[in-house]
Write an enzyme that holds these catalytic residues in place. Structure first.
Site, PDB file in Angstrom:
ATOM      1  N   ALA A  91      51.047 -32.937 -31.137  1.00 34.33           N
ATOM      2  CA  ALA A  91      49.764 -33.620 -30.956  1.00 34.33           C
ATOM      3  C   ALA A  91      49.933 -34.703 -29.906  1.00 34.33           C
ATOM      4  O   ALA A  91      51.042 -35.204 -29.678  1.00 34.33           O
ATOM      5  CB  ALA A  91      49.275 -34.232 -32.271  1.00 34.33           C
ATOM      6  N   GLY A 105      48.275 -30.488 -22.915  1.00 37.57           N
ATOM      7  CA  GLY A 105      48.920 -29.373 -22.219  1.00 37.57           C
ATOM      8  C   GLY A 105      47.982 -28.229 -21.927  1.00 37.57           C
ATOM      9  O   GLY A 105      48.417 -27.153 -21.502  1.00 37.57           O
ATOM     10  N   GLU A 111      45.429 -23.261 -29.642  1.00 35.38           N
ATOM     11  CA  GLU A 111      46.049 -24.082 -30.683  1.00 35.38           C
ATOM     12  C   GLU A 111      45.140 -24.190 -31.902  1.00 35.38           C
ATOM     13  O   GLU A 111      45.596 -24.125 -33.043  1.00 35.38           O
ATOM     14  CB  GLU A 111      46.366 -25.475 -30.133  1.00 35.38           C
ATOM     15  CG  GLU A 111      47.530 -25.492 -29.158  1.00 35.38           C
ATOM     16  CD  GLU A 111      47.752 -26.842 -28.500  1.00 35.38           C
ATOM     17  OE1 GLU A 111      48.837 -27.038 -27.931  1.00 35.38           O
ATOM     18  OE2 GLU A 111      46.843 -27.691 -28.542  1.00 35.38           O
TER      19      GLU A 111
END
Length: 281
Positions: A91, A105, A111
């Site tokens: 995180a 990212g 995710e």
């Protein structure tokens, strides 16, 4: 400083895997980022089951899985009735209620898919990510958007109080906007520090943006409703355990599969220790 941070990440990863990775698992989610390299190393050291399939959240995490000699499987190859036994991810920032900001990212959409498909999401991070409120240290909310919608989304974000949201570019700015694995773009939107649900209950703000303050869940919902937004880099709401309880209670009335929030966060600290924050504590 770099050595201290990397040691903190590694310590957190080793403990998180030791406490949540079961060698008898069938499917495990693997997130993105530098911390996840240590998670995969720890899993490799403990795994005795070559039948486990690992679901990556993007290109980078798939390569890490392959390089460790483990077997990746694409998210959309999962059978309909299969839940991931656990998903490990990092995180960018975590608040007191375990709400997370992710997407630094640029893998936030996949995710979130993986986190919501897991029975439990376990977050691994270093001490810098441990904050009382989101947007304390991390400056923006990453938002994945359709390229054609960028002007509309930027204008809408400004309307709801974001100061100077920007389209994320590559390191070589002349190469243009950064593209996600979905060929979408990322907008980074600054907001004042976000309220928790407890803050709103305590009267510290309305949480609906009218007084300049947004509560985590409310802001995530409002941004998600903007036409052109694929996903928001706020992971809030239910965790996997709570989502399972809700499914059992309400059955087919709920489309929720899993939770966005972690059941536990492992913070590697500067002194080499690991601080664990668990849901509902």
């Amino acid at each position: 400083m770099t050595e201290t941070i990397e040691a903190a990440k590694k310590a957190a990863a080793i403990q998180a895997v030791a406490e949540h990775f079961d060698p008898s698992a069938t499917h495990v989610g693997i997130g993105s980022g530098t911390t996840i390299v240590y998670v995969v190393e720890a899993i490799k050291d403990r795994s005795t089951n070559p039948q486990i399939r690992f679901v990556p959240t993007g290109y980078q995490s798939r390569q890490v899985i392959i390089q460790a000699g483990l077997t990746p499987i694409a998210f959309d190859s999962l059978p309909d009735n299969v839940m991931l036994d656990v998903a490990f991810d990092g995180a960018d920032e975590v608040d007191e209620e375990l709400n997370c900001i992710k997407g630094g990212g640029a893998c936030l959409f996949q995710e979130k898919l993986v986190a919501e498909r897991a029975r439990k999401f376990v977050c691994v991070a270093d001490y810098r990510k441990n904050q009382s409120r989101l947007l304390t240290n991390w400056p923006t909310i990453p938002i994945e958007v359709a390229p054609i919608s960028v002007p509309n989304v930027l204008k809408s974000l400004q309307t709801i109080g974001s100061t100077n949201p920007k389209l994320r570019t590559t390191l070589l700015e002349k190469s243009g906007p950064l593209k996600t694995d979905q060929d979408f773009f990322i907008i980074d939107a600054p907001f004042p520090a976000l309220l928790t649900s407890a803050d709103v209950a305590a009267g510290k703000g309305k949480g609906d943006g009218t007084d300049g303050k947004w509560e985590v869940n409310r802001l995530s919902q409002v941004i998600k409703e903007i036409t052109g937004v694929l996903e928001v880099g706020i992971f809030s709401g239910l965790n996997g355990v709570d989502a399972e309880a809700l499914r059992v209670k309400e059955g087919s009335l709920r489309t929720v599969t899993g939770g966005q929030k972690p059941v536990a966060v492992y913070f590697g600290m500067q002194d080499g220790s690991v601080q664990v924050r668990k849901a509902n504590e």
